[in-house]
Design an enzyme around this catalytic site. Structure first.
Site, mmCIF file in Angstrom:
data_model
loop_
_atom_site.group_PDB
_atom_site.id
_atom_site.type_symbol
_atom_site.label_atom_id
_atom_site.label_comp_id
_atom_site.label_asym_id
_atom_site.label_seq_id
_atom_site.Cartn_x
_atom_site.Cartn_y
_atom_site.Cartn_z
ATOM 1 N N HIS A 83 0.975 -1.042 0.015
ATOM 2 C CA HIS A 83 -0.032 -0.141 -0.053
ATOM 3 C C HIS A 83 0.871 1.284 -0.128
ATOM 4 O O HIS A 83 1.691 1.470 0.986
ATOM 5 C CB HIS A 83 -0.762 0.029 1.282
ATOM 6 C CG HIS A 83 -1.938 1.215 1.302
ATOM 7 N ND1 HIS A 83 -3.181 1.242 0.564
ATOM 8 C CD2 HIS A 83 -1.676 2.345 1.751
ATOM 9 C CE1 HIS A 83 -3.750 2.549 0.879
ATOM 10 N NE2 HIS A 83 -2.647 3.212 1.544
ATOM 11 N N CYS A 84 0.740 1.760 -1.019
ATOM 12 C CA CYS A 84 1.598 3.275 -1.251
ATOM 13 C C CYS A 84 0.844 4.389 -0.677
ATOM 14 O O CYS A 84 -0.013 4.839 -1.089
ATOM 15 C CB CYS A 84 2.087 3.262 -2.684
ATOM 16 S SG CYS A 84 3.121 4.931 -3.100
ATOM 17 N N ILE A 85 1.427 5.007 0.159
ATOM 18 C CA ILE A 85 0.812 6.146 0.922
ATOM 19 C C ILE A 85 1.173 7.421 -0.054
ATOM 20 O O ILE A 85 0.262 8.256 0.163
ATOM 21 C CB ILE A 85 1.620 6.578 2.282
ATOM 22 C CG1 ILE A 85 3.273 6.725 1.895
ATOM 23 C CG2 ILE A 85 1.493 5.234 3.215
ATOM 24 C CD1 ILE A 85 4.010 6.998 3.356
ATOM 25 N N ASN B 279 -1.968 7.048 -2.486
ATOM 26 C CA ASN B 279 -3.053 6.786 -1.503
ATOM 27 C C ASN B 279 -3.923 5.515 -2.105
ATOM 28 O O ASN B 279 -5.014 5.693 -2.181
ATOM 29 C CB ASN B 279 -3.900 7.869 -1.325
ATOM 30 C CG ASN B 279 -5.145 7.871 -0.272
ATOM 31 O OD1 ASN B 279 -4.844 7.356 0.624
ATOM 32 N ND2 ASN B 279 -6.188 8.735 -0.653
ATOM 33 N N SER B 280 -3.040 4.501 -2.284
ATOM 34 C CA SER B 280 -3.895 3.440 -3.032
ATOM 35 C C SER B 280 -2.859 2.228 -2.885
ATOM 36 O O SER B 280 -1.780 2.638 -2.575
ATOM 37 C CB SER B 280 -4.235 3.552 -4.526
ATOM 38 O OG SER B 280 -4.825 2.661 -5.243
#
Length: 391
Positions: free
Chosen positions: A242-244, A247-248
């Protein structure tokens, strides 16, 4: 065990105490805090949450402070860092710590936040604004070079939008389709089973398992290499992480576009930093100008541009490390989630000075791994996708 409180949530971990349905005790995140709260309840003592009003507590827990720090504090901090080089060192050193502290705070709550996406987009726009306003009037950048920087910025945004279309969520009905397909192929599989077993014994290589597993959270059957994301609340096909910053999640449907976004951004950033340093420090080499540029703090505009070069360099180095890690994982056909699980279960082998964890489960060689990555299907990209997912 105190250090585990600072770790991001592991994939497919059991429910944390903060996810219980009793909202009165959701302020107690870890088991130790829950035991303390339960003891206080038995002794008829109030909770030490600091906020007794449920309404006020809910407002603070769900308050999105993404826009305020990114849009207001970033230019102020950069301008303050441009006043003196010692002040710049202090601010640019403390800034990553502040971002990491907010990162761990949001991961402990397992909730999505627009803070990092807002910070990334606003930083990109602010750096380009300073490039147009402060660097172009100096006359050291040609129109072709300006066009190259502008094209790189546009391609970065377009790639990011394409990445935000969705990681490829696992639909609940896909297991039934797969079951019917497996029943149809059952006869042919049995006839070829003896031949496949003989080949596996001779070569010593066994094909990866194709068994579906039950998600302990979603309660749906999911294909191999799929994982559940606590932050997004869904199972993702070939979940990487999950890549901050977007945001996805990064999964089967958007992994290629995510890698493309990283490549375009890193190349554009390195090229733009080189142009700015050549304009600010024409007598210095580009590699040394970032560390020694005499007279750059004589004017506020040049000092601000030089400070932004350092800020951009810090971000570029971080994303370059992420890009290298992604390329190595793809070369060994392992996802970030699989590497994390292998480390936790002590099943993987560390390669290349710890930059990649080789599980050996799906790897079929360098060329075959990249061919699989570049040709993997991205069906179900539109599932669970909506216009709100673009942010």
């Amino acid at each position: 065990m105190k250090w585990e409180k600072l770790k991001p949530p592991e994939p497919d971990d059991p429910m944390c105490c903060c996810e219980c349905d009793i909202y009165q005790y959701r302020c107690c995140c870890d088991c130790e805090d829950l035991d303390e709260a339960f003891n206080r309840w038995l002794k008829e003592k109030p909770l030490s949450c600091g906020l007794q009003s449920p309404v006020l507590r809910t407002m603070i827990n769900h308050l999105e402070i993404s826009m305020i720090p990114a849009l207001l504090l970033l230019p102020l901090l950069l301008k303050a860092a441009a006043l003196h080089y010692l002040l710049g060192i202090t601010i640019l050193t403390a800034l990553p710590g502040l971002v990491l502290s907010y990162y761990y705070a949001t991961h402990r709550r397992k909730r999505r936040t627009l803070f990092f996406l807002t910070l990334a987009l606003y930083s990109l726009a602010y750096m380009y604004y300073l490039f147009i306003v402060e660097i172009l009037p100096r006359g050291d950048v040609s129109p072709l070079q300006t066009c190259a920087v502008t094209t790189g910025m546009i391609l970065t945004i377009v790639s990011l939008i394409y990445t935000k279309r969705g990681p490829g969520f696992v639909p609940a009905s896909r297991h039934e389709v797969n079951r019917q397909r497996m029943v149809a192929k059952d006869d042919s599989t049995r006839s070829d089973g003896f031949i496949q077993a003989t080949v596996a014994e001779q070569t010593g290589k066994h094909p990866p398992t194709t068994k579906w597993s039950l998600c302990p959270v979603c309660k749906i059957m999911r294909p191999p290499r799929a994982g559940h994301c606590r932050t997004c609340g869904s199972c993702v096909q070939r979940l990487d992480h999950h890549c901050i910053w977007i945001n996805s999640c990064v999964g089967q449907a958007n992994h290629r576009s995510f890698l493309q976004t990283l490549c375009v951004f890193v190349l554009t950033s390195v090229y733009g930093i080189g142009l700015v340093l050549r304009s600010l420090c024409p007598r210095q080499y580009r590699m040394t100008a970032l560390f020694y540029c005499p007279g750059v703090y004589s004017q506020p505009s040049t000092a601000l541009c030089f400070t932004c070069c350092w800020y951009s360099s810090i971000i570029t180095v971080g994303l370059l490390y992420l890009l290298v890690a992604q390329v190595l994982n793809i070369s060994f056909n392992v996802t970030g989630r699989e590497a994390q699980l292998a480390l936790r279960n002590k099943k993987g082998q560390s390669r290349l000075w710890g930059l990649v964890i080789d599980t050996g489960e799906y790897s079929r060689g360098f060329y075959q791994n990249w061919a699989e990555f570049l040709t993997m299907a991205d069906s179900s990209v539109t599932l669970h996708s909506s216009p709100t997912d673009l942010v």
